[in-house]
Design a protein around this motif. Sequence first.
Motif, short mmCIF file in Angstrom:
data_model
loop_
_atom_site.label_atom_id
_atom_site.label_comp_id
_atom_site.label_asym_id
_atom_site.label_seq_id
_atom_site.Cartn_x
_atom_site.Cartn_y
_atom_site.Cartn_z
N TRP A 155 -9.49 19.32 7.86
CA TRP A 155 -9.19 17.92 8.16
C TRP A 155 -7.78 17.76 8.71
CZ3 TRP A 155 -10.88 15.96 2.66
CH2 TRP A 155 -12.26 16.12 2.52
N ASP A 156 -7.69 17.04 9.81
CA ASP A 156 -6.38 16.63 10.31
C ASP A 156 -5.97 15.29 9.71
OD1 ASP A 156 -5.69 18.66 12.53
OD2 ASP A 156 -7.77 18.12 12.96
N TYR A 157 -6.97 14.44 9.48
CA TYR A 157 -6.72 13.12 8.91
C TYR A 157 -7.79 12.81 7.87
CZ TYR A 157 -3.92 12.52 13.17
OH TYR A 157 -3.01 12.67 14.19
N LEU A 158 -7.38 12.17 6.79
CA LEU A 158 -8.30 11.69 5.76
C LEU A 158 -7.98 10.22 5.49
CD1 LEU A 158 -10.39 11.94 3.44
CD2 LEU A 158 -8.52 12.77 1.99
N ILE A 159 -8.97 9.35 5.67
CA ILE A 159 -8.75 7.93 5.43
C ILE A 159 -8.80 7.63 3.93
CG2 ILE A 159 -9.65 5.60 5.80
CD1 ILE A 159 -10.74 6.53 8.47
N SER A 160 -7.84 6.85 3.47
CA SER A 160 -7.82 6.39 2.08
C SER A 160 -7.71 4.88 2.06
CB SER A 160 -6.62 6.99 1.33
OG SER A 160 -6.44 6.35 0.08
N PRO A 161 -8.47 4.21 1.17
CA PRO A 161 -8.42 2.75 1.12
C PRO A 161 -7.33 2.19 0.20
CG PRO A 161 -10.15 3.53 -0.31
CD PRO A 161 -9.56 4.74 0.34
N SER A 162 -6.65 3.06 -0.56
CA SER A 162 -5.67 2.54 -1.53
C SER A 162 -4.81 3.68 -2.06
CB SER A 162 -6.39 1.89 -2.71
OG SER A 162 -7.15 2.86 -3.42
N ALA A 163 -3.71 3.31 -2.70
CA ALA A 163 -2.85 4.31 -3.32
C ALA A 163 -3.61 5.04 -4.43
CB ALA A 163 -1.60 3.64 -3.88
N TYR A 164 -4.45 4.31 -5.13
CA TYR A 164 -5.28 4.92 -6.18
C TYR A 164 -6.16 6.02 -5.58
CZ TYR A 164 -9.61 5.50 -8.83
OH TYR A 164 -10.70 6.04 -9.45
N ALA A 165 -6.85 5.71 -4.48
CA ALA A 165 -7.75 6.68 -3.87
C ALA A 165 -6.98 7.88 -3.32
CB ALA A 165 -8.56 6.03 -2.76
N THR A 166 -5.81 7.63 -2.76
CA THR A 166 -4.99 8.72 -2.24
C THR A 166 -4.68 9.74 -3.33
OG1 THR A 166 -3.97 7.30 -0.55
CG2 THR A 166 -2.77 9.29 -1.19
N THR A 184 -2.89 11.99 5.24
CA THR A 184 -3.68 10.93 4.65
C THR A 184 -3.32 9.62 5.30
OG1 THR A 184 -3.79 12.09 2.52
CG2 THR A 184 -4.28 9.73 2.52
N LEU A 185 -4.33 8.91 5.81
CA LEU A 185 -4.14 7.60 6.40
C LEU A 185 -4.49 6.55 5.36
CD1 LEU A 185 -5.79 8.18 9.91
CD2 LEU A 185 -3.36 8.36 9.31
N GLU A 186 -3.51 6.08 4.62
CA GLU A 186 -3.74 5.08 3.58
C GLU A 186 -3.70 3.70 4.23
OE1 GLU A 186 -1.18 3.67 -0.15
OE2 GLU A 186 -1.79 5.79 -0.33
N VAL A 187 -4.85 3.30 4.78
CA VAL A 187 -4.88 2.13 5.67
C VAL A 187 -6.00 1.13 5.34
CG1 VAL A 187 -3.84 3.38 7.60
CG2 VAL A 187 -6.33 3.37 7.35
N GLY A 188 -6.83 1.41 4.32
CA GLY A 188 -8.03 0.60 4.09
C GLY A 188 -9.21 1.27 4.77
N TYR A 189 -10.41 0.77 4.45
CA TYR A 189 -11.62 1.36 5.04
C TYR A 189 -12.09 0.56 6.25
CZ TYR A 189 -12.98 5.06 1.76
OH TYR A 189 -13.06 6.23 1.04
N PRO A 190 -12.27 1.23 7.40
CA PRO A 190 -12.79 0.54 8.58
C PRO A 190 -14.09 -0.21 8.31
CG PRO A 190 -11.92 2.66 9.23
CD PRO A 190 -11.86 2.62 7.71
N ARG A 191 -14.96 0.35 7.46
CA ARG A 191 -16.26 -0.27 7.20
C ARG A 191 -16.12 -1.64 6.53
NH1 ARG A 191 -18.44 3.70 2.32
NH2 ARG A 191 -17.37 2.71 0.58
N ASN A 192 -14.95 -1.93 5.98
CA ASN A 192 -14.75 -3.19 5.28
C ASN A 192 -14.06 -4.26 6.11
OD1 ASN A 192 -15.93 -2.25 2.91
ND2 ASN A 192 -14.00 -1.46 2.11
N ASP A 193 -13.71 -3.96 7.34
CA ASP A 193 -12.96 -4.93 8.15
C ASP A 193 -13.68 -6.25 8.30
OD1 ASP A 193 -10.80 -3.27 8.51
OD2 ASP A 193 -11.31 -2.69 10.57
N ARG A 194 -14.99 -6.20 8.48
CA ARG A 194 -15.74 -7.44 8.72
C ARG A 194 -15.80 -8.33 7.49
NH1 ARG A 194 -20.97 -4.95 10.33
NH2 ARG A 194 -19.95 -3.12 9.44
N LEU A 195 -15.52 -7.77 6.31
CA LEU A 195 -15.49 -8.58 5.10
C LEU A 195 -14.28 -9.51 5.07
CD1 LEU A 195 -16.57 -5.92 2.44
CD2 LEU A 195 -17.99 -7.64 3.58
N SER A 196 -13.32 -9.24 5.97
CA SER A 196 -12.13 -10.08 6.07
C SER A 196 -12.10 -10.87 7.37
CB SER A 196 -10.86 -9.21 5.97
OG SER A 196 -10.81 -8.52 4.75
#
Length: 395
Positions: A155-166, A184-196
């Motif tokens: 992995w070059d990048y791993l998405i994390s949705p929170s400090a907890y998940a990281t 680690t890209l601690e940025v939130g989950y792309p799949r959840n963008d539409r919920l906001s």
Amino acid sequence: MTYTPARIIGALRRRKNDLIRSALYRPVDGVQLRNVVLFEAFDGKVIGDSPLDIFNALKIARPDLEFFWTVKPGVQAPQGSTGLKYGSREWLKVLATAKYLVNNSAFPWYFKKVAGQIYLQTWHGTPLKRLVLDIEAGKVSAQYLSTMRKEAAAWDYLISPSAYATKCFASSFGFPIKNGSGQTLEVGYPRNDRLSASADERAAIRNRVRKQLGVKSAQTQLVLYAPTWRDTNRNAIGTLQTVNHIDAATKMPKGFQLMYRGHSMTLDAHNSKTANGAIDVTDYPDITELYLAADVLITDYSSVMFDFAITGKPMIFLTPDIDKYVADRGFYFDFVAEAPGPICHTTADVIAALENINEVAKQYGMVYKAWQQKFNSLEDGKATARVIAAVFGAK
């Protein structure tokens, strides 16, 4: 773990197929990489999760790229991309020559990233149950551990949705790798963008989905039941079996309607009877839209609990086997103490909670807010944009 003759034969057959594919797979360092992206979600069983949101945005941000999706029988690649059958010669060729790889799980054990490839791992949820290296010794196969160690090293990048998940990912995957490789890209989950999204956009999706599902009244309280899978629940040949603790005789309270969402890991065992009379949304392509259509979530130990919390709508936890589940897998935190909704051991408990859902929501209000702060503080609708900027940049 029990290994029946049929299960052993099935495993040997899969191993044989993988050995054939590994012989056809030709990853070569120094090969001219193609300006393409290979997307994969759950081994090609679905087109969805964060890879789909990244794909949809990337079509606009990087039209110079060519897009491929791993697909299994019955799955169609989305418009603007080409589907490649899992394990096919063409799939193996693209796996070895694509500049970008995007996956929410893992490639096969024979996968080897070649020089110049960029591998974005989105993963598929905030962890409640322990993962990979954090699982108690002896409760996960040596082959799986070996595959996941190789995966994380690629992995070059791993998405994390929170400090907890990281923190969980660092211990479970050993990522970033100790020598400093991987980010680690601690940025939130792309799949959840539409919920906001805006209230109007969310309402439009909600109304469309409810109409499509046959929910006639806007006043109907639509309940999404989405349990996770159990590693110990397999048939004689090793196929993971479906989970549904709400039986067909259960009657929802007046004004409530139930929909059932089977897990992606149990699709091979799913049939029309699994939902026990509820609206079967297992094959609905986009669970994010179901979150918006629903008014209440019932789950057990699934990571849907973290995503659904972004909506602020009530949650109920049906966990008749919690003691066994915790013993088998273990949790990263005291789930019972922190759960943002009632822990129910029977269907009767669930019905009672639904009958008093407004009071339940008030009762768990403060706990729910603490849950959102811990797990959802980065979910602002811009996670996909942050990922694309970090990994793909502009044309």
